[in-house]
Structure formats: structure tokens, C-alpha cells
Motif scaffolding. Structure first.
Motif, PDB file in Angstrom:
ATOM      1  N   CYS A 276       0.811  -1.230   0.000  1.00 43.67           N
ATOM      2  CA  CYS A 276       0.000   0.000   0.000  1.00 43.67           C
ATOM      3  C   CYS A 276       0.837   1.269   0.000  1.00 43.67           C
ATOM      4  O   CYS A 276       0.514   2.235  -0.698  1.00 43.67           O
ATOM      5  CB  CYS A 276      -0.950  -0.015   1.193  1.00 43.67           C
ATOM      6  SG  CYS A 276      -2.211  -1.294   1.062  1.00 43.67           S
ATOM      7  N   THR A 283      -0.157   6.242  -7.448  1.00 40.67           N
ATOM      8  CA  THR A 283      -1.616   6.218  -7.446  1.00 40.67           C
ATOM      9  C   THR A 283      -2.198   6.568  -8.811  1.00 40.67           C
ATOM     10  O   THR A 283      -3.075   5.869  -9.333  1.00 40.67           O
ATOM     11  CB  THR A 283      -2.169   7.194  -6.389  1.00 40.67           C
ATOM     12  OG1 THR A 283      -1.702   6.795  -5.102  1.00 40.67           O
ATOM     13  CG2 THR A 283      -3.690   7.174  -6.385  1.00 40.67           C
ATOM     14  N   VAL A 303      -7.588   9.028  -2.424  1.00 41.38           N
ATOM     15  CA  VAL A 303      -6.906   7.939  -1.720  1.00 41.38           C
ATOM     16  C   VAL A 303      -6.291   8.439  -0.415  1.00 41.38           C
ATOM     17  O   VAL A 303      -6.364   7.767   0.620  1.00 41.38           O
ATOM     18  CB  VAL A 303      -5.830   7.308  -2.627  1.00 41.38           C
ATOM     19  CG1 VAL A 303      -4.922   6.378  -1.832  1.00 41.38           C
ATOM     20  CG2 VAL A 303      -6.490   6.541  -3.759  1.00 41.38           C
ATOM     21  N   LEU A 338      -7.287  -5.867  -2.304  1.00 40.34           N
ATOM     22  CA  LEU A 338      -6.291  -6.074  -3.360  1.00 40.34           C
ATOM     23  C   LEU A 338      -6.728  -7.161  -4.333  1.00 40.34           C
ATOM     24  O   LEU A 338      -6.500  -7.065  -5.545  1.00 40.34           O
ATOM     25  CB  LEU A 338      -4.946  -6.443  -2.736  1.00 40.34           C
ATOM     26  CG  LEU A 338      -4.199  -5.311  -2.019  1.00 40.34           C
ATOM     27  CD1 LEU A 338      -3.063  -5.872  -1.174  1.00 40.34           C
ATOM     28  CD2 LEU A 338      -3.661  -4.295  -3.026  1.00 40.34           C
ATOM     29  N   LEU A 341      -9.386  -5.721  -6.675  1.00 40.01           N
ATOM     30  CA  LEU A 341      -8.757  -4.816  -7.644  1.00 40.01           C
ATOM     31  C   LEU A 341      -7.984  -5.601  -8.700  1.00 40.01           C
ATOM     32  O   LEU A 341      -8.065  -5.309  -9.901  1.00 40.01           O
ATOM     33  CB  LEU A 341      -7.827  -3.845  -6.922  1.00 40.01           C
ATOM     34  CG  LEU A 341      -7.106  -2.804  -7.793  1.00 40.01           C
ATOM     35  CD1 LEU A 341      -8.107  -1.937  -8.542  1.00 40.01           C
ATOM     36  CD2 LEU A 341      -6.185  -1.945  -6.933  1.00 40.01           C
ATOM     37  N   PRO A 361     -12.366   0.218  -9.454  1.00 35.46           N
ATOM     38  CA  PRO A 361     -10.991   0.608  -9.114  1.00 35.46           C
ATOM     39  C   PRO A 361     -10.909   1.549  -7.911  1.00 35.46           C
ATOM     40  O   PRO A 361     -10.159   1.289  -6.968  1.00 35.46           O
ATOM     41  CB  PRO A 361     -10.480   1.281 -10.396  1.00 35.46           C
ATOM     42  CG  PRO A 361     -11.290   0.679 -11.475  1.00 35.46           C
ATOM     43  CD  PRO A 361     -12.651   0.455 -10.886  1.00 35.46           C
ATOM     44  N   PHE A 365      -9.655   0.089  -4.315  1.00 30.34           N
ATOM     45  CA  PHE A 365      -8.398   0.695  -3.865  1.00 30.34           C
ATOM     46  C   PHE A 365      -8.613   1.486  -2.583  1.00 30.34           C
ATOM     47  O   PHE A 365      -7.772   1.458  -1.672  1.00 30.34           O
ATOM     48  CB  PHE A 365      -7.817   1.594  -4.960  1.00 30.34           C
ATOM     49  CG  PHE A 365      -6.373   1.945  -4.741  1.00 30.34           C
ATOM     50  CD1 PHE A 365      -5.390   0.978  -4.888  1.00 30.34           C
ATOM     51  CD2 PHE A 365      -5.991   3.225  -4.405  1.00 30.34           C
ATOM     52  CE1 PHE A 365      -4.051   1.297  -4.695  1.00 30.34           C
ATOM     53  CE2 PHE A 365      -4.665   3.553  -4.212  1.00 30.34           C
ATOM     54  CZ  PHE A 365      -3.690   2.586  -4.359  1.00 30.34           C
ATOM     55  N   THR A 368      -8.909  -0.968   0.192  1.00 31.52           N
ATOM     56  CA  THR A 368      -7.574  -1.478   0.517  1.00 31.52           C
ATOM     57  C   THR A 368      -6.811  -0.504   1.412  1.00 31.52           C
ATOM     58  O   THR A 368      -6.255  -0.887   2.447  1.00 31.52           O
ATOM     59  CB  THR A 368      -6.780  -1.720  -0.778  1.00 31.52           C
ATOM     60  OG1 THR A 368      -7.439  -2.721  -1.562  1.00 31.52           O
ATOM     61  CG2 THR A 368      -5.362  -2.172  -0.484  1.00 31.52           C
ATOM     62  N   MET A 428      -1.089  -7.081  -7.748  1.00 33.72           N
ATOM     63  CA  MET A 428      -2.121  -6.934  -6.716  1.00 33.72           C
ATOM     64  C   MET A 428      -2.365  -8.265  -5.986  1.00 33.72           C
ATOM     65  O   MET A 428      -2.504  -8.307  -4.760  1.00 33.72           O
ATOM     66  CB  MET A 428      -3.441  -6.455  -7.337  1.00 33.72           C
ATOM     67  CG  MET A 428      -3.397  -5.087  -7.991  1.00 33.72           C
ATOM     68  SD  MET A 428      -2.976  -3.730  -6.873  1.00 33.72           S
ATOM     69  CE  MET A 428      -1.279  -3.398  -7.408  1.00 33.72           C
TER      70      MET A 428
END
Length: 462
Positions: A276, A283, A303, A338, A341, A361, A365, A368, A428
Motif C-alpha cells: 500500500c 496512485t 486515496v 487487493l 482490484l 478501481p 483501492f 484497501t 495486486m
């Protein structure tokens, strides 16, 4: 907030302004790379390559490696306070170097210097907080370092979106400067002052952090007991010193020390190999490859905000749910996010119609990052400071942090190459596998430290 912990909270906030500054330094590349790799690049040689960008992003870890050892050593010799104050100086210089940098080498020097300061901050702040906090608030205070770091990342993303490449570093340099001018008025930790044989200052510091005024005769029995314990620990250290008791390999060879170090190293590995932290640096690229319609900067801001929510949840829940439960939920939740994704990216790349699932997505994400921020990214620094025996705490923490920087460098530097080899979906799924293996490790090995004294925690490791 009760009166007795008020000053502990204030000192924690002041110390963590340095973590906020380092977080903003970590978040700076997200928007800056978009400029540096465009026709508007301020570099003499024009737009930088992906290879050069990877070095600019990863070299901060080499600085962190050096800073961990230097400031860890300095904190034992001159105290936690002096070490943290001095760490602010290279951070300010690193920010101010950026607008004047005209080559990739100049930017790498800035990143190395900033990483050096960040290594010091993450090596010393958790120990500082652990040594000033009462058992009942140690978890919530200790988990704030990553919360503040995430605030800094979000601030850097926002500044990068709304301010120019040149102006943003000047604005971000304000944070370590504010830290320096606030933290200089705080005392060092009572245990460290005792170790340095500054007994009167240690007593005054303990009274300050427990919000106690007046002479020792007027204070509570609890504070008197804590003061006597500090004196007892100081006498034990004197005996160890008189017996040539500097930290040796034998101190790491006890069952408790070996188990604590083993847990600490695995938690640091899990912190990075969940993927991460590295993915935050890329990103925009990840969302673009995943088929998201959001702009890179806006994706990064979303994010970072989700990451901030996760670390805030960690701070709120760590003393209620406990470390082990949060860690387990974090590892499993991150692994699921993950996996989803990776599956979406794979289906999208194979040509399946994913038009109705464009939200996956950003949704997966965000899930996650949220779950990772609950524990995997936030709690290892607290847990390591709690489980290591006092004699090896500083050196043991430095070893764990050094390994963290090595893991971090490897992941950030080689993430683009891993993506080429495995595909983004394969990467991922690899990270997800690490999370599920980490969950199994947590169930078997991680002790619950919530609300327990250091002595009780060490007893659990025997």
C-alpha cells in the motif's frame, strides 16, 4: 480528556507535527512527477524518465536508513528531545532545496536529506510517546504518528493540485519549522532523563506529563510509585553499566528478546509487502491502468483522504478493540481489497466489458487503503515500542526501522519492473497473498498489548 493526560496529548501533538512534515515530504512526488515528466519540467535536461522518477521516489528510503541509526544513537546519547529537534533541520533544508533543483541529482540529494530526517522522526517519536504515556492511553497516543503522517500526505496532494511546483515546497517547509519552535519548550521523557542521571529534571518532567503541580509530598500515591519505579529502573541501568552492560548480542539472545524481534521484523515486512505505501507513490498510474476516469491528482487526493480516515479509525479503536483484532481485520480487509482490484484489472485487460463497473478501481483501492491504515500501516511502530525489552528497545527499534527502509526501497524502486513482469493484476494478487499470510502470523504470534504494562507484555512473550 481528563486533566491527568492533557499534557501527554499536547506533547504527542507537538511531536507529531514533525511526522506531518515528513508525510508531506513523502506525498510531494505524486503531483511533482506529473510536472517533472511533462514538457513543463524545470529540469535542465527536460522531462525526466521513469527510471529517474523511480530513483527520486526511492532514494528517500536510503536517507531513512541512515537517519534511523544516527538519530537513534543521538537519542540515547543526548536525549529524545534533542534528537527530534535536530531532525527538523535537514527536513527544512530538503524542502527548500526543491525549487532550486535543476537536475535529477539535486532532487535526489533533497530526497536523501528529507529521508534522513524522516528516519529520525520515525525512530524516535514512537519511543518518545511510549515513554511519556500512561498505560491507559499509550495505544491511542502511539498510533497517532501515522495519522499525522497521513495528514501530511493529504496536504501535499492538495498543495500539489492547487499550488505551483515552485511554491508548494516553501509552504510545506512551514510544518517542520512549526514543530521546532513548539517542541523546544517541552521536556524530555522522564525515563531518558533518569538514564542521563538528571533526576530532578526527570521528576519535573513526570509531574508535567501527569499534569501535577506542587511538591512531591502533595502528589498522589500513583505518581510517587511511578517515580520510585523510574528511580529503580535507573539504578538497574547503573548496575548494568558498571558491569560493562552496554547492549550486546547476548541481550538479543534471550527468549523474550528473540520473539519480540521476530514479531517486529515480520510486522515491518508486512507494512511494506502489503504494497500500500509503495502504491501511493504511483496512485495516478494505477488508476490510469485500471481504467479509472478520474484525473491522477484527484485520484491521489481521494486515496489520501481515505487513508486519513483509516488511520483516524485506528487511533479511535486501538484502545477499544485492541491491537491484535485491528491487525487481523486490517490484514484480511487489505487482502480482499487487493484481490478485488487485481481481478477487475485482469478482466478489463482481457477485453471484458467492465463499463458498468467503473467504480470498482476507486472503490476497491479505497477499501484497501482504509483497511491497511487501520493497522498494517499504522500500528507496527507502536507495537514494536511496546514489546521490546527496555534495554534493547532503542537498538531493537532501530534495527526494525532499518529493515523497514530496506523493504521500502526495494518495493518503491522495483514496483514498475514487477508490474512489467507480473502485470498489474498479478502484482495486486501477490500483495494480497502477503496480507493473508500476515493474518495467519498475527493469529499465531502477536500478543494483545492493550491496557497492559510493559512488564505484563514481556511476561506474555516468555
Amino acid at each position: 480528556m481528563t486533566g491527568s493526560v492533557k499534557n501527554q496529548y499536547l506533547a504527542t501533538i507537538c511531536a507529531n507535527i514533525m511526522a506531518l512534515g515528513y508525510g508531506s515530504f513523502c506525498g510531494w512526488p505524486s503531483a511533482a512527477f506529473l510536472v517533472l515528466q511533462s514538457d513543463e519540467s524545470p529540469m535542465i535536461g527536460g522531462p525526466i524518465s521513469n527510471e529517474e522518477a523511480s530513483w527520486i521516489g526511492a532514494i528517500v528510503c536510503a536517507g531513512g536508513f541512515m537517519g534511523t541509526f544516527f538519530f537513534g544513537w543521538l537519542s540515547n546519547k543526548m536525549g529524545r528531545k534533542i534528537a527530534l529537534l535536530l531532525s527538523a533541520v535537514p527536513m527544512i533544508i530538503a524542502f527548500l532545496m526543491i525549487p532550486f533543483s535543476k537536475t535529477v541529482m539535486h532532487l535526489c540529494m533533497s530526497r536523501l536529506l528529507g529521508g534522513f530526517a524522516g528516519g529520525g522522526a520515525f525512530a524516535v517519536i514512537p519511543i518518545y510517546i511510549t515513554e511519556i504515556a500512561e498505560d491507559r492511553v499509550r495505544g491511542s497516543l502511539g498510533s497517532t504518528i501515522v495519522l499525522f503522517c497521513n495528514v501530511g500526505i493529504l496536504v501535499a496532494f492538495v498543495y500539489g493540485n492547487y499550488f505551483s511546483y515552485t511554491l508548494s515546497p516553501f509552504l510545506l517547509a512551514i510544518f517542520p519549522a512549526i514543530f521546532f519552535f513548539l517542541f523546544v519548550f517541552l521536556p524530555d521523557t522522564p525515563p531518558q532523563l533518569m538514564r542521563m542521571k538528571k533526576h530532578e529534571q526527570a521528576e519535573k518532567a513526570l509531574k508535567y506529563f501527569r499534569s501535577v503541580r506542587g511538591s512531591t509530598e502533595k502528589v498522589s500515591e500513583d505518581l510517587m510509585a511511578e517515580l520510585e519505579k523510574l528511580k529503580g529502573d535507573s539504578n538497574d541501568l547503573k548496575k548494568e553499566d558498571s558491569d560493562d552492560g552496554n547492549v550486546t548480542l547476548a541481550d538479543f539472545n534471550t527468549p523474550v528478546a528473540k520473539k519480540a524481534m521476530f514479531i517486529g521484523i515480520v510486522l515491518m515486512a508486512l507494512n511494506q509487502f502489503c504494497g500500500c505505501f509503495a502504491m501511493i507513490n504511483y496512485t495516478g498510474t494505477i488508476f490510469e491502468q485500471a481504467g479509472s476516469s478520474l484525473s491522477p491528482n484527484m485520484s491521489a487526493i481521494i486515496v489520501a483522504f481515505i487513508q486519513l480516515l483509516g488511520s483516524y479509525a485506528s487511533t479511535m479503536l486501538v484502545e477499544k478493540a485492541g491491537r491484535k483484532i485491528l491487525y487481523l481485520a486490517s490484514a484480511i480487509g487489505t487482502g480482499i481489497g487487493l484481490s478485488v482490484l487485481g481481478l477487475y484489472i485482469n478482466l478489463n485487460s482481457m477485453g471484458y466489458d467492465c463499463t458498468n463497473f467503473k467504480w470498482v478501481p476507486i472503490g476497491s483501492f479505497s477499501l484497501t487503503i482504509f483497511f491497511a491504515s487501520i493497522a498494517l500501516l499504522t500500528l507496527p511502530f507502536l507495537v514494536i515500542a511496546e514489546i521490546l525489552p527496555p534495554k534493547i528497545r532503542a537498538l531493537g527499534s532501530n534495527i526494525c526501522m532499518t529493515l523497514l527502509w530496506i523493504f521500502c526501497f526495494l518495493i518503491i524502486k522495483f514496483l514498475p519492473k514487477l508490474t512489467d513482469i507480473l502485470g498489474l493484476h498479478g502484482l495486486m494478487l501477490l500483495f494480497a497473498s502477503c496480507c493473508f499470510l500476515g493474518a495467519a502470523f498475527i493469529i499465531v504470534f502477536l500478543p494483545e498489548t492493550k491496557g497492559r504494562s510493559i512488564e505484563e507484555i514481556l511476561a506474555l512473550l516468555e
